[in-house]
Design an enzyme around this catalytic site. Structure first.
Site, PDB file in Angstrom:
ATOM      1  CG  HIS A 240      -5.814  10.357   2.946  1.00 55.03           C
ATOM      2  ND1 HIS A 240      -6.285  11.556   2.639  1.00 55.03           N
ATOM      3  CD2 HIS A 240      -5.124  10.567   4.019  1.00 55.03           C
ATOM      4  CE1 HIS A 240      -5.762  12.622   3.498  1.00 55.03           C
ATOM      5  NE2 HIS A 240      -5.047  11.610   4.300  1.00 55.03           N
TER       6      HIS A 240
HETATM    7  O1  RIB Z   1      -1.257  12.085   1.536  1.00 55.14           O
HETATM    8  C1  RIB Z   1      -2.147  10.916   1.883  1.00 55.14           C
HETATM    9  C2  RIB Z   1      -1.439   9.611   1.193  1.00 55.14           C
HETATM   10  O2  RIB Z   1      -0.094   9.650   1.927  1.00 55.14           O
HETATM   11  C3  RIB Z   1      -2.243   8.468   1.679  1.00 55.14           C
HETATM   12  O3  RIB Z   1      -1.919   7.483   0.950  1.00 55.14           O
HETATM   13  C4  RIB Z   1      -1.186   7.990   2.864  1.00 55.14           C
HETATM   14  O4  RIB Z   1      -1.256   6.541   3.094  1.00 55.14           O
HETATM   15  C5  RIB Z   1       0.130   8.323   2.632  1.00 55.14           C
HETATM   16  O5  RIB Z   1       0.562   7.470   1.412  1.00 55.14           O
END
Ligand code: RIB
Ligand code: CA
Length: 310
Positions: A240
């Site tokens: 992500h």
């Molecule tokens: O949903 C994914 C996000 O939530 C990413 O930033 C992960 O590190 C958590 O913070």
């Protein structure tokens, strides 16, 4: 001339890869990391941030920020990231110091001191620190060049509830403040991060670097992949947060649409949903570049080339 950024983060293995990518890239000047409670409590996210800086060999200052959302109890994600938030490989206890100043004060002071429009904020976790700074010092809002954040979901739906992505869900009131702030926004939702899936080949490429960074990234990925592959039955897991930094380095890797995005803060059923007016049916003012596509192979090529530099 490198671009000045502040990374607001809740490490988190994917945050760690994003931070290393930024530190490996001369196009970016990482002024500081500001830690926020999210994946794990603040005491761990600030510690993890210091460990990541130490692993990189850089001296980037780390500040601790808010330990709870604006109005709600903290929800964490140890089930994804492990109890430490950085499970996968044991790292030495951090000797890199924590700055004494609160991260919110640091954000306010820095945005007031640096030339207006010279700093990009890169939130990778819940938006509590950013929203608190904006509430406490509204004069800094027009001084922010851009906010490029990981959060939200529309076509991909939620990952923590059927409607909401984790970063927004943890502090929906904070997200509402940021999305209504008027600061130019680039949003990396699950719609795009779920297309940036790791692969066995890439993990082995990381391990083959033969460096502490390569080993850490391979081990972190092995760890956090297990949750998403079990849940989605996918081969590989979404990276992500590195999408935020990759966008700063090579925006052409991504595609999206400038639309209105508002945050659900009332309904328990859809709390934290990013309601993207993708088909422009509301007439509401567009406020975010909401990403949906990524050149997955180009993204991983960039990651490998840059991480190999550390
Ligand atoms: O949903 C994914 C996000 O939530 C990413 O930033 C992960 O590190 C958590 O913070
Ligand atoms: Ca994160």
């Amino acid at each position: 001339m490198s671009r000045k950024i502040i990374i607001d983060t809740d490490p988190g293995q994917d945050d760690a890869v994003a931070i290393l990518l930024a530190l490996a890239s001369p196009e970016l000047e990482v002024l500081a990391l500001t830690a926020v409670a999210g994946n794990v409590p603040l005491a761990l996210t600030e510690r993890n941030a210091r460990q990541i800086v130490q692993l990189s060999g850089h001296q980037t200052p780390v500040y601790a920020g808010c330990d709870a959302p604006l109005k709600r109890k903290l929800v964490t994600a140890e089930y994804v990231h492990g109890r430490s938030g950085l499970d996968g490989i044991p790292l030495p206890d951090p000797t890199h110091p924590l700055q004494a100043e609160h991260a919110v004060d640091y954000l306010i002071d820095t945005l007031r001191r640096e030339p207006s429009g010279s700093i990009t904020l890169c939130p990778l976790g819940p938006l509590t620190n950013i929203a608190t700074a904006f509430q406490r010092a509204p004069d800094i809002i027009p001084r922010v060049a851009e906010i490029v954040l990981m959060g939200g979901a529309y076509f991909e739906v939620g990952n923590v509830t059927p409607a909401a992505e984790f970063n927004i869900y943890v502090d929906p009131e904070a997200a509402d403040i940021v999305f209504k702030s008027g600061v130019p926004l680039v949003v990396m939702p699950l719609d795009v991060t779920h297309k940036a899936l790791t692969s066995r080949e890439w993990v082995e490429e990381m391990r083959a670097l033969g460096t502490p960074v390569g080993q850490a990234v391979a081990s972190w990925t092995d760890f956090f992949e297990r949750f998403d592959t079990a849940k989605y039955g996918s081969q590989g897991a979404p990276l992500h947060d590195p999408c935020v930094i990759a966008y700063l380095l090579e925006p052409a890797l991504f595609s999206g649409r400038h639309v209105n995005v508002e945050i659900e803060t009332g309904s328990e059923l859809t709390l934290g949903m990013t309601v993207a007016d993708w088909w422009r049916v509301t007439g509401r003012e567009p406020n975010a570049m909401f990403m949906g596509g990524v050149d997955r192979d180009g993204f991983y090529r960039l990651l490998t080339e840059r991480l190999a530099r550390l």
